[in-house]
Design a protein around this motif. Structure first.
Motif, PDB file in Angstrom:
ATOM      1  N   ARG A 117    -100.104  -1.533 -33.801  1.00 30.52           N
ATOM      2  CA  ARG A 117    -100.329  -1.143 -35.199  1.00 30.52           C
ATOM      3  C   ARG A 117    -100.137   0.358 -35.398  1.00 30.52           C
ATOM      4  O   ARG A 117     -99.732   0.802 -36.477  1.00 30.52           O
ATOM      5  N   ALA A 158     -94.474  -2.441 -38.996  1.00 31.97           N
ATOM      6  CA  ALA A 158     -94.915  -3.806 -39.284  1.00 31.97           C
ATOM      7  C   ALA A 158     -93.718  -4.741 -39.317  1.00 31.97           C
ATOM      8  O   ALA A 158     -92.619  -4.375 -39.741  1.00 31.97           O
ATOM      9  N   THR A 159     -93.927  -5.965 -38.855  1.00 33.10           N
ATOM     10  CA  THR A 159     -92.863  -6.959 -38.827  1.00 33.10           C
ATOM     11  C   THR A 159     -93.495  -8.339 -38.889  1.00 33.10           C
ATOM     12  O   THR A 159     -94.711  -8.470 -39.097  1.00 33.10           O
ATOM     13  N   ARG A 160     -92.697  -9.369 -38.723  1.00 34.62           N
ATOM     14  CA  ARG A 160     -93.235 -10.728 -38.712  1.00 34.62           C
ATOM     15  C   ARG A 160     -94.128 -10.914 -37.481  1.00 34.62           C
ATOM     16  O   ARG A 160     -93.773 -10.503 -36.378  1.00 34.62           O
ATOM     17  N   THR A 161     -95.292 -11.521 -37.679  1.00 36.66           N
ATOM     18  CA  THR A 161     -96.227 -11.719 -36.574  1.00 36.66           C
ATOM     19  C   THR A 161     -96.601 -13.188 -36.433  1.00 36.66           C
ATOM     20  O   THR A 161     -96.658 -13.924 -37.415  1.00 36.66           O
ATOM     21  N   TRP A 192     -95.052  -9.976 -32.059  1.00 36.14           N
ATOM     22  CA  TRP A 192     -94.400  -9.229 -33.131  1.00 36.14           C
ATOM     23  C   TRP A 192     -92.901  -9.436 -32.960  1.00 36.14           C
ATOM     24  O   TRP A 192     -92.351  -9.135 -31.899  1.00 36.14           O
ATOM     25  N   THR A 236     -95.919 -14.923 -40.031  1.00 35.86           N
ATOM     26  CA  THR A 236     -96.063 -14.392 -41.383  1.00 35.86           C
ATOM     27  C   THR A 236     -95.498 -12.980 -41.448  1.00 35.86           C
ATOM     28  O   THR A 236     -95.437 -12.270 -40.442  1.00 35.86           O
ATOM     29  N   GLY A 237     -95.105 -12.568 -42.650  1.00 38.20           N
ATOM     30  CA  GLY A 237     -94.591 -11.216 -42.847  1.00 38.20           C
ATOM     31  C   GLY A 237     -93.081 -11.160 -42.819  1.00 38.20           C
ATOM     32  O   GLY A 237     -92.396 -12.137 -42.498  1.00 38.20           O
TER      33      GLY A 237
END
Length: 305
Positions: free
Chosen positions: A125, A130-133, A142, A174-175
């Motif tokens: 973090r 940030a990316t799809r997790t 990640w 998600t993401g």
């Protein structure tokens, strides 16, 4: 990679009820190479014809070979999107014993940063965009668009799964998936400091040594090679507090560069083993030491992607 996998498998009643196979066929239809995992969540062992790489290995492995085994041998390298292979008799036998579906991230065009614990997730973090997790049993995956070299233990609790690794399929996550940028790669390749003495986390049971028998194509004398190697090993062993991994990389790169004019073979693998052993002896984790030495050798020989 299309993790949502909305494309449906062929309408085949026999395979629709075959446990994990329907999910595997959905992933394959979406362009994600898949393979079954057995108890322990590891790939199935090689068949007798492929055991100990006597088959020469598959064309997509590091030591590319001619193997076209119809069974799911060679782990990640067997992952496929071909529904005919996935539903062939050898694979059906494996699916019947499988406990999970895995996929080959590199074949799907992605890199998975596997974070094993809370500390690793906190680092991500702070250090990574940030990316799809995807939630895992102990942490998170990640997922970034793009590929890079796979590496275990790049730092405590962090593995990189991409070109030569498999990852367990745990859902689409998600993401929004971010691109694998140079800043991400730099963060994942950052060296850990050498653990203090008494905290060695691995050791090599036996040290391979360089001699003329493994260097039949080397143009240098044995004395020349051994003298340079011993000096390099001394430099690595002198790094008892920090930097031994970086020193091992530099020594491997320098020594390998001396052999670029040689017709070969020059026994660079044996040289690499000696450098790895020296790094491990001052506390560098074996996986990290091997990665640093391999990168150094391949950089000098112009083989780094």
């Amino acid at each position: 990679m299309t993790p949502d996998c909305t494309t449906r498998r062929p309408n085949d009643a026999h395979h629709r009820d075959a446990g994990l196979l329907p999910a595997a066929l959905d992933l394959a239809a979406a362009g994600v190479p898949v393979l079954p995992l057995r108890a322990g969540k590891t790939p199935f062992g090689n068949c007798p014809a492929c055991r100990d790489s006597v088959c020469g290995d598959r064309p997509n492995m590091r030591a590319a070979g001619p193997c076209t085994c119809p069974a799911p041998c060679h782990g990640w390298a067997a992952a496929t999107t071909d529904p005919h292979v996935l539903t062939s008799p050898p694979w059906i036998a494996a699916w019947r014993q499988a406990v999970a579906v895995a996929y080959h991230p590199g074949g799907a065009g992605v890199t998975v940063v596997d974070l094993d614990d809370a500390a690793a997730m906190q680092w991500a973090r702070e250090a990574l965009p940030a990316t799809r997790t995807v939630r895992t049993t102990r942490g998170e995956h990640w997922i970034y668009a793009g590929t890079m070299r796979s590496a275990n233990a790049v730092r405590p609790g962090v593995d990189v799964k991409s070109l030569m690794q498999y990852a367990r399929w745990l859902g689409p996550g998600t993401g929004v998936m971010a691109r694998l940028s140079t800043s991400v790669v730099a963060s994942l390749r950052k060296e850990e400091t050498t653990p203090a003495r008494g905290q060695v986390v691995s050791s090599l049971p036996a040290r391979a040594t360089w001699d003329r028998t493994v260097a039949t194509g080397c143009r240098h004398t044995e004395r020349y090679v051994r003298t340079g190697l011993e000096r390099g090993l001394a430099m690595v062993r002198a790094r008892t507090e920090s930097g031994a991994g970086s020193q091992a990389f530099g020594v491997a790169r320098f020594l390998a560069a001396q052999h670029t004019p040689c017709p070969g073979p020059c026994g660079l693998d044996a040289i690499g083993e000696e450098i790895t052993a020296a790094a491990v002896s001052v506390g560098v984790p074996e996986a990290y030491a091997r990665r640093a030495v391999t990168n150094g050798l391949e950089t000098a020989m112009g083989r780094v992607a």
